[in-house]
Write an enzyme that holds these catalytic residues in place. Structure first.
Site, PDB file in Angstrom:
ATOM      1  N   GLU A 108       0.877  -1.191   0.018  1.00  0.00           N
ATOM      2  CA  GLU A 108      -0.065  -0.061   0.143  1.00  0.00           C
ATOM      3  C   GLU A 108       0.912   1.181   0.007  1.00  0.00           C
ATOM      4  OE1 GLU A 108      -4.003  -1.664   2.701  1.00  0.00           O
ATOM      5  OE2 GLU A 108      -2.063  -1.175   3.526  1.00  0.00           O
TER       6      GLU A 108
HETATM    7  C1  TNX Z   1      -4.496  -4.370   5.078  1.00  0.00           C
HETATM    8  S1  TNX Z   1      -2.471  -6.563   4.641  1.00  0.00           S
HETATM    9  C2  TNX Z   1      -2.989  -3.801   5.304  1.00  0.00           C
HETATM   10  C3  TNX Z   1      -2.638  -3.537   6.757  1.00  0.00           C
HETATM   11  C4  TNX Z   1      -4.175  -3.216   7.570  1.00  0.00           C
HETATM   12  C5  TNX Z   1      -5.080  -4.405   7.157  1.00  0.00           C
HETATM   13  C6  TNX Z   1      -6.220  -4.331   7.923  1.00  0.00           C
HETATM   14  C7  TNX Z   1      -1.538  -5.385   4.349  1.00  0.00           C
HETATM   15  C8  TNX Z   1      -0.309  -5.702   3.701  1.00  0.00           C
HETATM   16  N1  TNX Z   1      -1.798  -4.208   4.711  1.00  0.00           N
HETATM   17  O1  TNX Z   1      -2.209  -2.266   6.582  1.00  0.00           O
HETATM   18  O2  TNX Z   1      -3.844  -3.329   8.935  1.00  0.00           O
HETATM   19  O3  TNX Z   1      -5.320  -4.332   5.809  1.00  0.00           O
HETATM   20  O4  TNX Z   1      -7.106  -5.479   7.899  1.00  0.00           O
END
Ligand code: TNX
Length: 532
Positions: free
Chosen positions: A347
């Site tokens: 992300e």
């Molecule tokens: C996605 S999973 C994210 C996290 C969040 C999560 C909450 C991932 C690699 N990134 O930053 O905590 O969703 O479900």
């Protein structure tokens, strides 16, 4: 005479009934009606039982297995109030722990043989013995057994499908103490999980002392979701966790999330800030003075106490960024005996792809320079991967496929199946639901090899269940989210696909429910199971 005969008949019948009734009470549940999770590969029942009491000795044959013997004795003391003694030879009844290096046994496999005079646990490595002990401990009757336990005669042969079976704990969104992590390690070891991935940094907090950049912990660690004091592990704390895990055959996989999810770095060192904007509503100014730091840092960011993602990045063009990454990875590698360092990579919405790719490539090089292999979330497959880099498939199957096309392996963590922070249904008071609602059968009824045609068994590195903690603040809340889903996922990772069935799992999990009930564990009573 006639009446006497009748009475005799009644007396005999009563005696016979009593004898039968007593025998029934004495009966022990046959081995193949056990509730072991994960389900072993093969279970053969015999008849009769082995009676375990304080007179039974523990005999160890093999190198470096004192730890397993000690764990076994401690566990019987704690779970059944039975104190077993170590013995040097087989005089009376024994539990024999035998390391059998002569046979060509696969790693972590074990055989558990229960005979009337002896329980023999044999394995090719100490981890196998440890897993045999876990199975034996699960044979302690759920309704409590004090001072003496009868184990059914029979034989279990067992080995895992995947050699990497993991859980992740996010200690960045909310901080969890060393004691909490140790408690979790004990819990997951019981289900034969052998890796604990610690998500040590995120926008909301930095959780590990780094001596060359000391403000990361003291400033970056002093907050969390919703505000509050946060916390961090000193290097000694971290070593303590690593050693505690090692004694339970669990490898710690530390994660430093980069180049996004990095606001807590920028709270501490404005010099690394490329000019990001922290979501205003939940931004909280850093009181540096209160944390013992006199110098002002006009470029440092405020704390992020909300849960939005994707607004932060490191400056991928700044040479100092790489000095920073090098120092952090160097110190973390020195503290971590395990072979992996997780570099995050998820992300990074405000990092352009043309900047993201070279960053990930350099981060991998730095990890390799310190003798470790990189893990990264599936987005890192956009970069050129080094041999041995593991891509953690959480979101996009196309990314997993890109990794496979490069010849790399994939760690299976699909959010829709294994994200234990996902709510069970729309009434769950904790957790999130952006990926799915995950009921117990959703967490159980799937297989890593059936997610995509392109992801074959040989491409799979293992299975890992993450627990993100935006909404979780204490042990009881962790318990509620992981039980009973963690045992379900542990079985997906351990037991061959063809042997697994929801029907069997949903029966066996009841035994665990009884134990959790007795221990006061705050588990989710899924309506999919007819709990006893
Ligand atoms: C996605 S999973 C994210 C996290 C969040 C999560 C909450 C991932 C690699 N990134 O930053 O905590 O969703 O479900």
């Amino acid at each position: 005479m006639k009446n006497q005969g009748k009475s005799l008949f009644y007396i005999c019948s009563a005696l016979l009934f009593l004898t039968l009734a007593c025998e029934r009470k004495e009966e022990v549940t046959p081995l193949d009606e056990h509730y072991i999770i994960p389900l072993p590969k093969s279970v053969i029942s015999g008849s009769g039982s082995f009676e375990l009491d304080a007179k039974v000795g523990v005999l160890s044959i093999g190198k470096d297995i004192e730890g397993v013997s000690e764990y076994l004795r401690e566990s019987f003391k704690r779970k059944a109030e039975i104190s077993l003694e170590d013995v040097e030879e087989e005089k009376g009844k024994v539990i024999l722990l035998r390391l059998d290096e002569s046979r060509d046994l696969s790693d972590e496999s074990y055989t558990l043989d229960i005979e009337s005079g002896r329980i023999t646990l044999s394995a090719g490595d100490p981890a196998g013995l440890f897993y045999g002990v876990q199975s034996l401990l699960q044979l302690i009757p759920a309704d409590g057994a004090k001072n003496s336990i009868r184990f059914p005669i029979g034989r279990i042969e067992d080995e895992p499908t995947y050699s990497y079976r993991g859980m992740m704990l996010d200690v960045a969104r909310h901080f969890f103490s060393v004691e909490d992590v140790k408690w979790l390690i004990d819990r997951i070891a019981g289900y034969k999980i052998n890796h604990l991935h610690l998500h040590l940094s995120d926008d909301q907090g930095w959780r590990i002392e780094i001596k060359s950049w000391p403000l990361l912990a003291t400033i970056g660690g002093a907050s969390q979701v919703g505000g509050g004091k946060g916390g961090y592990y000193t290097q000694d704390d971290y070593r303590e966790i690593v050693e505690y895990a090692q004694r339970r055959f669990i490898t710690i996989v530390p994660e430093i999330d980069m180049p996004g999810h990095t606001n807590s770095i920028l709270n501490a060192y404005g010099v690394l800030n490329p000019g990001i904007t922290v979501p205003e509503k939940t931004a909280v100014p850093v009181d540096r003075k209160a944390l013992g730091v006199e110098e002002v840092d006009p470029k440092a960011t405020p704390y992020h106490t909300g849960i939005e993602v994707g607004f932060s990045t490191l400056d991928t063009k700044n040479p100092l960024t790489y000095q920073f990454v090098d120092d952090v990875i160097r110190e973390l590698s020195e503290l971590t005996p395990g072979p992996y360092i997780h570099i995050g990579g998820d992300e990074s919405h405000v990092t352009e792809l043309k900047d993201y790719i070279p960053f990930v490539e350099r981060a991998q090089e730095i990890v390799a320079k310190y003798g470790k292999k990189s893990f990264g979330w599936d987005e890192i497959a956009h970069a050129k991967l080094l041999e041995g880099t593991v891509v953690q498939f959480w979101d996009k199957a196309e990314n997993a496929e890109m990794a496979i096309a490069q010849g790399n392996k994939v760690l299976i963590s699909p959010a829709k199946r294994v994200y234990m922070d996902m709510q069970y249904d729309s009434t769950t008071h904790l957790g999130l639901h952006w990926a799915a609602y995950i009921e117990l059968d959703d967490a159980y009824d799937w297989d890593p090899t059936e997610l995509r045609d392109q992801i074959k068994a040989s491409d799979i590195f293992g299975v890992e269940a993450p627990l993100w903690t935006e909404t979780l603040t204490n042990r009881s809340e962790i318990e509620y989210m992981i039980f009973p889903r963690l045992p379900a996922i542990a079985e997906v990772a351990w037991t061959p696909k063809d042997l697994r069935s929801w029907e069997s799992f949903s029966e066996r999990i009841k035994g665990h429910g009884k134990i959790w009930e007795a221990e006061g564990v705050n588990f989710y009573k899924s309506p999919k199971v007819e709990w006893e």
